[in-house]
Design a protein around this motif. Structure first.
Motif, PDB file in Angstrom:
ATOM      1  N   THR A  55     -26.197  48.640  18.170  1.00  0.00           N
ATOM      2  CA  THR A  55     -26.305  49.993  18.700  1.00  0.00           C
ATOM      3  C   THR A  55     -26.663  50.903  17.539  1.00  0.00           C
ATOM      4  N   GLU A  56     -27.633  51.794  17.751  1.00  0.00           N
ATOM      5  CA  GLU A  56     -28.065  52.694  16.685  1.00  0.00           C
ATOM      6  C   GLU A  56     -27.790  54.134  17.081  1.00  0.00           C
ATOM      7  N   VAL A  57     -27.264  54.900  16.142  1.00  0.00           N
ATOM      8  CA  VAL A  57     -26.990  56.321  16.344  1.00  0.00           C
ATOM      9  C   VAL A  57     -27.813  57.078  15.310  1.00  0.00           C
TER      10      VAL A  57
ATOM     11  N   GLN B 104     -28.289  68.776  14.761  1.00  0.00           N
ATOM     12  CA  GLN B 104     -28.986  69.448  15.853  1.00  0.00           C
ATOM     13  C   GLN B 104     -28.884  68.620  17.126  1.00  0.00           C
ATOM     14  N   SER B 105     -29.113  67.304  17.012  1.00  0.00           N
ATOM     15  CA  SER B 105     -29.034  66.427  18.175  1.00  0.00           C
ATOM     16  C   SER B 105     -28.694  65.014  17.725  1.00  0.00           C
ATOM     17  N   VAL B 106     -28.243  64.207  18.686  1.00  0.00           N
ATOM     18  CA  VAL B 106     -27.888  62.825  18.413  1.00  0.00           C
ATOM     19  C   VAL B 106     -28.544  61.948  19.466  1.00  0.00           C
ATOM     20  N   LYS B 107     -29.135  60.856  19.025  1.00  0.00           N
ATOM     21  CA  LYS B 107     -29.757  59.887  19.930  1.00  0.00           C
ATOM     22  C   LYS B 107     -29.047  58.554  19.743  1.00  0.00           C
ATOM     23  N   VAL B 108     -28.518  58.023  20.834  1.00  0.00           N
ATOM     24  CA  VAL B 108     -27.842  56.730  20.793  1.00  0.00           C
ATOM     25  C   VAL B 108     -28.744  55.716  21.482  1.00  0.00           C
ATOM     26  N   THR B 109     -29.106  54.664  20.762  1.00  0.00           N
ATOM     27  CA  THR B 109     -29.939  53.595  21.311  1.00  0.00           C
ATOM     28  C   THR B 109     -29.086  52.334  21.406  1.00  0.00           C
ATOM     29  N   PRO B 110     -28.809  51.876  22.631  1.00  0.00           N
ATOM     30  CA  PRO B 110     -27.998  50.664  22.764  1.00  0.00           C
ATOM     31  C   PRO B 110     -28.733  49.440  22.240  1.00  0.00           C
ATOM     32  N   SER B 111     -27.973  48.399  21.945  1.00  0.00           N
ATOM     33  CA  SER B 111     -28.596  47.162  21.476  1.00  0.00           C
ATOM     34  C   SER B 111     -29.485  46.595  22.571  1.00  0.00           C
ATOM     35  N   GLY B 112     -30.473  45.839  22.178  1.00  0.00           N
ATOM     36  CA  GLY B 112     -31.415  45.253  23.127  1.00  0.00           C
ATOM     37  C   GLY B 112     -32.304  44.262  22.423  1.00  0.00           C
TER      38      GLY B 112
ATOM     39  N   LEU C 162     -41.017  48.396  16.720  1.00  0.00           N
ATOM     40  CA  LEU C 162     -40.214  47.773  17.754  1.00  0.00           C
ATOM     41  C   LEU C 162     -39.220  46.805  17.119  1.00  0.00           C
ATOM     42  N   ARG C 163     -38.321  47.349  16.347  1.00  0.00           N
ATOM     43  CA  ARG C 163     -37.233  46.613  15.705  1.00  0.00           C
ATOM     44  C   ARG C 163     -36.154  47.625  15.365  1.00  0.00           C
ATOM     45  N   CYS C 164     -35.095  47.177  14.739  1.00  0.00           N
ATOM     46  CA  CYS C 164     -34.025  48.114  14.369  1.00  0.00           C
ATOM     47  C   CYS C 164     -34.626  49.271  13.575  1.00  0.00           C
ATOM     48  N   GLN C 165     -34.243  50.495  13.938  1.00  0.00           N
ATOM     49  CA  GLN C 165     -34.771  51.663  13.248  1.00  0.00           C
ATOM     50  C   GLN C 165     -33.946  52.044  12.035  1.00  0.00           C
ATOM     51  N   CYS C 166     -32.666  51.716  12.059  1.00  0.00           N
ATOM     52  CA  CYS C 166     -31.784  52.116  10.967  1.00  0.00           C
ATOM     53  C   CYS C 166     -31.701  51.021   9.920  1.00  0.00           C
ATOM     54  N   LEU C 167     -32.183  51.335   8.739  1.00  0.00           N
ATOM     55  CA  LEU C 167     -32.111  50.396   7.629  1.00  0.00           C
ATOM     56  C   LEU C 167     -30.755  50.482   6.948  1.00  0.00           C
ATOM     57  N   GLN C 168     -30.196  51.669   6.876  1.00  0.00           N
ATOM     58  CA  GLN C 168     -28.880  51.920   6.303  1.00  0.00           C
ATOM     59  C   GLN C 168     -28.195  52.969   7.160  1.00  0.00           C
ATOM     60  N   THR C 169     -26.870  52.958   7.172  1.00  0.00           N
ATOM     61  CA  THR C 169     -26.129  53.961   7.934  1.00  0.00           C
ATOM     62  C   THR C 169     -25.168  54.699   7.017  1.00  0.00           C
ATOM     63  N   VAL C 170     -24.795  55.900   7.449  1.00  0.00           N
ATOM     64  CA  VAL C 170     -23.766  56.674   6.761  1.00  0.00           C
ATOM     65  C   VAL C 170     -22.569  56.779   7.691  1.00  0.00           C
ATOM     66  N   GLN C 171     -21.416  57.045   7.126  1.00  0.00           N
ATOM     67  CA  GLN C 171     -20.184  57.082   7.912  1.00  0.00           C
ATOM     68  C   GLN C 171     -20.072  58.348   8.759  1.00  0.00           C
TER      69      GLN C 171
END
Length: 103
Positions: A68-70, A54-62, A37-46
């Motif tokens: 916001t995490e993609v 296959q699919s994309v999940k967008v999680t808004p900030s909260g 229950l914290r940010c899931q993305c430790l690093q992001t790519v461009q």
């Protein structure tokens, strides 16, 4: 003999620290997505080529994360965190949303 006695606690402490850090380093290196229950993305790519996604999940900030995490699930089963501010990622999200609304 006194010198050996003072080194033993230091060696024990160093060994304990090493035992605690090795599993944490393996998890961080092998998985970009954390399932707590914290940010899931430790690093992001461009961006990633659309044909690999296959699919994309967008999680808004909260309360769990200020950003916001993609998270893209790739066709090979891996997951990748994408930078939601990158122009290519914005295009990918638009294409995935338009593809979903056409079904």
């Amino acid at each position: 003999m006194a010198r050996t006695a003072t080194r033993a606690p230091r060696l024990l402490g160093a060994a304990l620290l090493l035992l605690l850090l090795v599993p944490a380093a393996r998890r961080a290196a092998g998985a970009p997505v954390v399932t707590e229950l914290r940010c899931q993305c430790l690093q992001t790519v461009q961006g990633i080529h659309l044909k690999n996604i296959q699919s994309v999940k967008v999680t808004p900030s909260g309360p769990h994360c200020a950003h916001t995490e993609v998270i893209a699930t790739l066709k090979n089963g891996h997951q990748a965190c994408l930078n939601p501010e990158a122009p290519m990622v914005k295009r990918i999200i638009e294409k995935m949303l338009s593809k979903g609304s056409n079904n």
